[in-house]
Design an enzyme around this catalytic site. Structure first.
Site, PDB file in Angstrom:
ATOM      1  N   CYS A  93      12.067  60.021  10.986  1.00  0.00           N
ATOM      2  CA  CYS A  93      10.867  60.833  10.825  1.00  0.00           C
ATOM      3  C   CYS A  93       9.752  59.913  10.344  1.00  0.00           C
ATOM      4  O   CYS A  93       9.866  58.689  10.463  1.00  0.00           O
ATOM      5  CB  CYS A  93      11.113  61.983   9.842  1.00  0.00           C
ATOM      6  N   SER A  94       8.701  60.441   9.814  1.00  0.00           N
ATOM      7  CA  SER A  94       7.548  59.619   9.441  1.00  0.00           C
ATOM      8  C   SER A  94       7.932  58.475   8.505  1.00  0.00           C
ATOM      9  O   SER A  94       7.529  57.326   8.702  1.00  0.00           O
ATOM     10  CB  SER A  94       6.477  60.491   8.774  1.00  0.00           C
TER      11      SER A  94
END
Length: 263
Positions: A93-94
Site C-alpha cells: 500500500c502507500s
C-alpha cells in the site's frame, strides 16, 4: 510494472485509506447506533437514548463500513488465489504498514489452518502488525508528544472485523470464538498492554517494552478457556471465503455491546 522484469499483472485493490476508514467507523457508531453527536458544556456527548432503529440497515449501509470490509476480503482472496496457482505476489500500500498488514494477515488465515488457532492468531498479529511495523502508537493516538489526530485510524479494528466475517462463514474452522476478537478490539485502546504501545520493533527494543509492560497474550493464554470455540474442528486445507457484500453481516456483538436494552 516496468520496474519489475517478470511482473505480468498489476492489480489495484481499491481499498480505502486511513481517513476513510476512520470516518466510516465513526459514522457506523454515531449514525447507526448512538444517534447524533452534540457538544455539551464544551464536551462531546452522544444521544444514546435514540431507540428509533427503523432505518438501521439503510443508515449502516451509508457508512460504507461493510463495503470497506468487503474490499479487504476480496483483496486477500485475490492474493490467496494467485498463491494457490504458484504465482508470487507482492503486496504493497502507500507505506506498507496498514492495508499491507491487513491483506497479508487475512491471506494467511485463508490459506493456513495454523493461523486459525489461538496460538497461530497471536503469532500472526505479532508478525504482521507488530514486528513488521504497523504503527499502533500513531494509529491509536498513544504516541505521546507526537500525537497527530489526522493519523489516527482503526485499521486493526477493521482487520478484526474482517476476521469475524470469515468466522461467520466457517464457524467450526477457528479454534477461537468471538470473545477473543471483542477482547482485542477493546484492549487495543486501553493502554494496559505494551503489545500495542509502539510503532515498530525498534521502539519495542529501545523502550524495553517487553520488560516493562504486560503482553496481551499472557492474559489470553492465562484465560484461554474463555476464548475456545466449542465447535472447533480443524480444516487442514485453505478455506473458500466469500468477500462480496451480500455475504457479510453487521457484527452485533461489537456494535451493540453497550446497548442498554441488550444488557
Amino acid at each position: 510494472i516496468k520496474k519489475y522484469n517478470n511482473c505480468h499483472k498489476l492489480i489495484f485493490g481499491n481499498i480505502e485509506n486511513i481517513h476513510c476508514v476512520r470516518q466510516s467507523l465513526k459514522s457506523a457508531l454515531l449514525k447507526a447506533y448512538y444517534g447524533n453527536e452534540s457538544i455539551v458544556k464544551g464536551k462531546v456527548a452522544f444521544n444514546i437514548d435514540n431507540l428509533n432503529m427503523k432505518n438501521f440497515m439503510s443508515k449502516f449501509e451509508e457508512t460504507k463500513w461493510l463495503q470497506y470490509i468487503s474490499d479487504l476480503l476480496k483483496g486477500a482472496i485475490t492474493v490467496a488465489n494467485n498463491l494457490k496457482k504458484g504465482v508470487n505476489v507482492l503486496v504493497h500500500c502507500s507505506d506498507g504498514w496498514d492495508r499491507t498488514s491487513q491483506i497479508c494477515s487475512l491471506t494467511q488465515i485463508i490459506l493456513d489452518p495454523f493461523f486459525r488457532t489461538i496460538e497461530g492468531f497471536a503469532v500472526l498479529i505479532q508478525k504482521e502488525f507488530i514486528s513488521f511495523g504497523h504503527q499502533f502508537a500513531l494509529r491509536n493516538g498513544c504516541d505521546f508528544g507526537k500525537d497527530k489526530k489526522k493519523e489516527r485510524s482503526p485499521i486493526f479494528i477493521q482487520f478484526i472485523h474482517a476476521v469475524h466475517q470469515i468466522t461467520l462463514q466457517y464457524p467450526t474452522a477457528f479454534e477461537f470464538n468471538s470473545n477473543l476478537l471483542l477482547f482485542l478490539c477493546r484492549e487495543v485502546y486501553s493502554n494496559k498492554y505494551g503489545t500495542f504501545l509502539s510503532n515498530c520493533e525498534k521502539d519495542l527494543l529501545k523502550y524495553e517494552v517487553n520488560k516493562n509492560t504486560i503482553s496481551i497474550w499472557s492474559d489470553v493464554f492465562l484465560e484461554k478457556n474463555k476464548y475456545i470455540n466449542d465447535i472447533y474442528k480443524e480444516i487442514k486445507d485453505e478455506i473458500n471465503v466469500k468477500g462480496e457484500l451480500q455475504y457479510l453481516n453487521v457484527w452485533n456483538e461489537y456494535f451493540f455491546q453497550y446497548d442498554k436494552l441488550g444488557q
